[in-house]
Design a protein around this motif. Structure first.
Motif, PDB file in Angstrom:
ATOM      1  N   GLY A  79       0.839  -1.212   0.000  1.00 36.34           N
ATOM      2  CA  GLY A  79       0.000   0.000   0.000  1.00 36.34           C
ATOM      3  C   GLY A  79       0.865   1.249   0.000  1.00 36.34           C
ATOM      4  N   GLY A  80       0.581   2.141   0.929  1.00 36.41           N
ATOM      5  CA  GLY A  80       1.326   3.396   0.995  1.00 36.41           C
ATOM      6  C   GLY A  80       2.808   3.193   1.236  1.00 36.41           C
ATOM      7  N   SER A  81       3.206   1.993   1.604  1.00 37.18           N
ATOM      8  CA  SER A  81       4.611   1.752   1.903  1.00 37.18           C
ATOM      9  C   SER A  81       5.423   1.267   0.707  1.00 37.18           C
ATOM     10  CB  SER A  81       4.733   0.766   3.076  1.00 37.18           C
ATOM     11  OG  SER A  81       4.332   1.425   4.260  1.00 37.18           O
ATOM     12  N   ASN A  82       4.771   1.023  -0.424  1.00 41.91           N
ATOM     13  CA  ASN A  82       5.590   0.714  -1.604  1.00 41.91           C
ATOM     14  C   ASN A  82       5.065   1.321  -2.917  1.00 41.91           C
ATOM     15  OD1 ASN A  82       3.498  -0.946  -2.508  1.00 41.91           O
ATOM     16  ND2 ASN A  82       4.789  -2.727  -2.847  1.00 41.91           N
ATOM     17  N   VAL A 139       9.435  -1.655   4.966  1.00 44.30           N
ATOM     18  CA  VAL A 139       8.756  -0.364   5.147  1.00 44.30           C
ATOM     19  C   VAL A 139       7.363  -0.608   5.705  1.00 44.30           C
ATOM     20  CG1 VAL A 139       8.125   1.825   4.047  1.00 44.30           C
ATOM     21  CG2 VAL A 139       9.970   0.434   3.058  1.00 44.30           C
ATOM     22  N   SER A 140       7.112  -0.098   6.887  1.00 38.45           N
ATOM     23  CA  SER A 140       5.762  -0.207   7.454  1.00 38.45           C
ATOM     24  C   SER A 140       5.552   0.930   8.435  1.00 38.45           C
ATOM     25  CB  SER A 140       5.591  -1.547   8.170  1.00 38.45           C
ATOM     26  OG  SER A 140       4.332  -1.591   8.795  1.00 38.45           O
ATOM     27  N   LYS A 141       4.592   1.758   8.105  1.00 42.99           N
ATOM     28  CA  LYS A 141       4.272   2.916   8.958  1.00 42.99           C
ATOM     29  C   LYS A 141       3.862   2.430  10.353  1.00 42.99           C
ATOM     30  CE  LYS A 141       2.344   7.061   9.822  1.00 42.99           C
ATOM     31  NZ  LYS A 141       3.344   7.935  10.407  1.00 42.99           N
ATOM     32  N   SER A 142       2.906   1.506  10.394  1.00 40.79           N
ATOM     33  CA  SER A 142       2.402   1.032  11.678  1.00 40.79           C
ATOM     34  C   SER A 142       3.399   0.092  12.342  1.00 40.79           C
ATOM     35  CB  SER A 142       1.088   0.276  11.479  1.00 40.79           C
ATOM     36  OG  SER A 142       1.312  -0.834  10.622  1.00 40.79           O
ATOM     37  N   GLY A 143       4.169  -0.590  11.511  1.00 40.50           N
ATOM     38  CA  GLY A 143       5.123  -1.546  12.063  1.00 40.50           C
ATOM     39  C   GLY A 143       4.460  -2.827  12.527  1.00 40.50           C
ATOM     40  N   GLY A 144       3.256  -3.087  12.032  1.00 38.82           N
ATOM     41  CA  GLY A 144       2.587  -4.309  12.445  1.00 38.82           C
ATOM     42  C   GLY A 144       1.657  -4.842  11.379  1.00 38.82           C
ATOM     43  N   THR A 145       2.044  -4.709  10.119  1.00 39.84           N
ATOM     44  CA  THR A 145       1.193  -5.215   9.033  1.00 39.84           C
ATOM     45  C   THR A 145       1.562  -6.670   8.744  1.00 39.84           C
ATOM     46  OG1 THR A 145       0.886  -3.019   8.102  1.00 39.84           O
ATOM     47  CG2 THR A 145       0.604  -4.855   6.581  1.00 39.84           C
ATOM     48  N   THR A 146       0.551  -7.515   8.692  1.00 39.79           N
ATOM     49  CA  THR A 146       0.772  -8.963   8.578  1.00 39.79           C
ATOM     50  C   THR A 146       1.657  -9.324   7.387  1.00 39.79           C
ATOM     51  OG1 THR A 146      -1.386  -9.322   9.572  1.00 39.79           O
ATOM     52  CG2 THR A 146      -0.444 -11.192   8.376  1.00 39.79           C
ATOM     53  N   ARG A 279      -4.735   5.498  -7.376  1.00 39.12           N
ATOM     54  CA  ARG A 279      -5.918   4.719  -7.026  1.00 39.12           C
ATOM     55  C   ARG A 279      -6.003   4.563  -5.502  1.00 39.12           C
ATOM     56  NH1 ARG A 279      -6.446  -1.228  -9.461  1.00 39.12           N
ATOM     57  NH2 ARG A 279      -4.826  -1.471  -7.914  1.00 39.12           N
ATOM     58  N   GLN A 280      -4.861   4.276  -4.881  1.00 40.66           N
ATOM     59  CA  GLN A 280      -4.884   4.166  -3.410  1.00 40.66           C
ATOM     60  C   GLN A 280      -5.176   5.523  -2.777  1.00 40.66           C
ATOM     61  OE1 GLN A 280      -1.247   3.895  -1.204  1.00 40.66           O
ATOM     62  NE2 GLN A 280      -2.257   3.145   0.628  1.00 40.66           N
ATOM     63  N   LEU A 281      -4.517   6.544  -3.319  1.00 45.06           N
ATOM     64  CA  LEU A 281      -4.667   7.896  -2.762  1.00 45.06           C
ATOM     65  C   LEU A 281      -6.139   8.304  -2.767  1.00 45.06           C
ATOM     66  CD1 LEU A 281      -3.134  10.498  -1.801  1.00 45.06           C
ATOM     67  CD2 LEU A 281      -3.159  11.213  -4.196  1.00 45.06           C
ATOM     68  N   GLY A 283      -8.856   6.248  -3.392  1.00 44.23           N
ATOM     69  CA  GLY A 283      -9.715   5.246  -2.750  1.00 44.23           C
ATOM     70  C   GLY A 283      -9.745   5.410  -1.242  1.00 44.23           C
ATOM     71  N   GLU A 284      -8.575   5.536  -0.641  1.00 43.61           N
ATOM     72  CA  GLU A 284      -8.512   5.601   0.824  1.00 43.61           C
ATOM     73  C   GLU A 284      -8.840   6.989   1.368  1.00 43.61           C
ATOM     74  OE1 GLU A 284      -4.807   4.109   2.356  1.00 43.61           O
ATOM     75  OE2 GLU A 284      -5.349   2.041   1.945  1.00 43.61           O
ATOM     76  N   SER A 285      -8.582   8.016   0.569  1.00 47.33           N
ATOM     77  CA  SER A 285      -8.766   9.366   1.117  1.00 47.33           C
ATOM     78  C   SER A 285     -10.224   9.800   1.125  1.00 47.33           C
ATOM     79  CB  SER A 285      -7.937  10.384   0.316  1.00 47.33           C
ATOM     80  OG  SER A 285      -6.571  10.063   0.403  1.00 47.33           O
TER      81      SER A 285
HETATM   82  O1  PA5 Z   1      -2.625   4.123   3.517  1.00 45.64           O
HETATM   83  C1  PA5 Z   1      -2.577   3.267   4.367  1.00 45.64           C
HETATM   84  O2  PA5 Z   1      -2.538   3.565   5.558  1.00 45.64           O
HETATM   85  C2  PA5 Z   1      -2.506   1.781   4.055  1.00 45.64           C
HETATM   86  O3  PA5 Z   1      -2.792   1.460   2.755  1.00 45.64           O
HETATM   87  C3  PA5 Z   1      -1.114   1.342   4.382  1.00 45.64           C
HETATM   88  O4  PA5 Z   1      -0.200   2.021   3.586  1.00 45.64           O
HETATM   89  C4  PA5 Z   1      -0.913  -0.152   4.220  1.00 45.64           C
HETATM   90  O5  PA5 Z   1      -1.931  -0.855   4.845  1.00 45.64           O
HETATM   91  C5  PA5 Z   1       0.414  -0.559   4.813  1.00 45.64           C
HETATM   92  O6  PA5 Z   1       0.482  -0.196   6.152  1.00 45.64           O
HETATM   93  P1  PA5 Z   1       1.830  -0.066   6.927  1.00 45.64           P
HETATM   94  O7  PA5 Z   1       2.670   0.915   6.234  1.00 45.64           O
HETATM   95  O8  PA5 Z   1       1.444   0.367   8.298  1.00 45.64           O
HETATM   96  O9  PA5 Z   1       2.468  -1.430   6.923  1.00 45.64           O
END
Ligand code: PA5
Length: 444
Positions: A79-82, A139-146, A279-281, A283-285
């Protein structure tokens, strides 16, 4: 001075007076955005300050320099991390980058898939056997993505088994203090922090994108320069001259008039991942169940789709031109001069081919693409399909930085017009929680 991408709205289906109406509602958001530009990282909109952050630029440049000479980098994130890294890399260096032999290769590990992982491990094993150096960047913002945790564990175990200096070649990008961050510190991996209020889909200009892109030779300083110049334009008070605000107003208008599909139609295959990032930007926003005050159920959203010119004309044009008028299209093209670059590619002058398709012999491919785009835009006009046009002066770092920055600010403006919070993603969190619950129940 480099030229910013252009935005052309003549055929947007929105009149000047309609645009003016939407603009009124944007005045306060533009003021808030300007405040955010002065407030470092304390504001939800703070990702707009990343292009000016000298500390992140230096930190990522120093680490990339330390890793100069590595042969491959694996970005483990989802997602936002790649998506931002992939968008910039493919746009600037091309989809075939790994096969062109220029600079380190880059691989992405995002979803959990046995086949993809086996193939990746096979490639990496081959590289290690040939004495090549590999960096794994989790790369993980939350640091806990499966998915990210599982893939990172597999890939770093591989690295530690095959590289005596593995720890030197592992980089973790995360929120400072997250579980991922703590693990990295404990194990002595490199760490890069993401400012707390910068969300995944707005993080491409942070260490999330900066480190891997620098490591493979992208000119990140030019990417940031493009983003910074575009930020200036998108803070302007006159909506007609502010591309992000103008696009938000167009999208809002069409959403209110039943066009809830936003198609990004990119006339360059290397830009496909820019479309997937967008699309993510979007879709999620703006895909939200509740309004920004959490008082009213709004079930809001436009469905972002991605089309590639001219490929998708051979599969989707019938629907786009003949089907329901439920879409607002953004055409993105490269101007001819920039895409021709040094030389360009021409069709040979073989007379026998004239019977197949006349008038193409000896002509540049960019000329053909330009003719196709012009044909498509005329067909859209004739069929009453609204669109706007973003013109890129090439697909270098400056242009792509500017493009991504415009869209990020556009989404913030659009969130305001729609009355939803463009910075959270409660539904994404919901699936993550449920997944973890299932894994807990079925663990043995
Ligand atoms: O925009 C978002 O928050 C999500 O799509 C995250 O980027 C995605 O779930 C990955 O999360 P994280 O970076 O915490 O591993």
């Amino acid at each position: 001075m480099a030229k910013l991408p252009t935005l052309e709205t003549t055929h947007s289906g929105v009149s000047v007076s309609q645009l003016r109406e939407h603009s009124k509602a944007l005045i306060s958001e533009i003021a808030d955005m300007r405040d955010a530009a002065e407030e470092g990282y304390s504001n939800d909109r703070c990702s707009i300050n990343l292009p000016y952050d000298k500390k992140i630029a230096k930190e990522t440049a120093v680490l990339a320099k330390r890793h100069k000479g590595v042969d491959a980098i694996v970005v483990v994130g989802i997602g936002g991390s790649n998506l931002g890294t992939m968008a910039v890399q493919e746009a600037v260096l091309g989809k075939y980058h790994n096969m062109t032999g220029t600079g380190p290769k880059i691989f992405y590990s995002d979803t959990v898939d046995t086949y993809a992982m086996k193939d990746l491990l096979r490639i990496l094993t081959g590289l290690r056997k040939a004495g090549k150096t590999i960096v794994v960047n989790g790369v993980s913002k939350s640091g806990g993505t499966t998915e990210t945790t599982a893939n990172f564990e597999i890939l770093t175990e591989f690295l530690r088994k095959t590289d005596r200096r593995a720890d030197e070649h592992i980089v973790v990008t995360s929120d400072e203090g997250s579980p991922f961050w703590k693990l990295a510190e404990k194990r002595g991996y490199h760490t890069l922090a993401i400012p707390k209020k910068v969300g995944g889909r707005y993080s491409v200009m942070s260490a999330v994108g900066q480190y891997p892109l620098r490591a493979i030779g992208v000119d990140v300083d030019q990417l940031l320069k493009g983003a910074a110049d575009m930020r200036k334009a998108c803070l302007g008070g006159d909506v007609a001259k502010n591309p992000a605000a103008q696009r938000a107003a167009l999208l809002h208008h069409h959403y209110l008039h039943g066009k809830n599909i936003a198609d990004m139609f990119l006339f360059c295959p290397d830009l496909e991942s820019v479309g997937r990032w967008y699309r993510q930007l979007m879709g999620e926003s703006i895909g939200k169940e509740w309004d920004s005050r959490h008082k009213m159920r709004v079930s809001c959203g436009m469905t972002p789709t991605v089309s590639i010119g001219s490929t998708d004309l051979h599969s989707m044009a019938q629907l786009y031109l003949g089907g329901p008028v439920d879409k607002f299209t953004t055409f993105v093209t490269l101007d001819e001069k920039s895409s021709v670059g040094a030389g360009g590619v021409s069709v040979p002058r073989d007379k026998e081919y004239e019977a197949l398709v006349p008038h193409i012999q000896g002509r540049k491919l960019s000329e053909l693409m330009d003719a196709i785009y012009r044909g498509v835009s005329i067909a859209y006009e004739k069929n009453g399909r609204p669109y706007c046009h973003v013109g890129l002066h090439g697909k270098d770092e400056y242009q792509i930085g500017a493009l991504l920055q415009m869209h990020m600010m556009e989404m913030m403006y659009l969130g305001r017009l729609l009355g939803v919070n463009p910075f959270d993603q409660p539904a994404v969190e919901a699936y993550k929680v449920e997944t973890k619950r299932i894994l807990e129940k079925t663990f043995h």
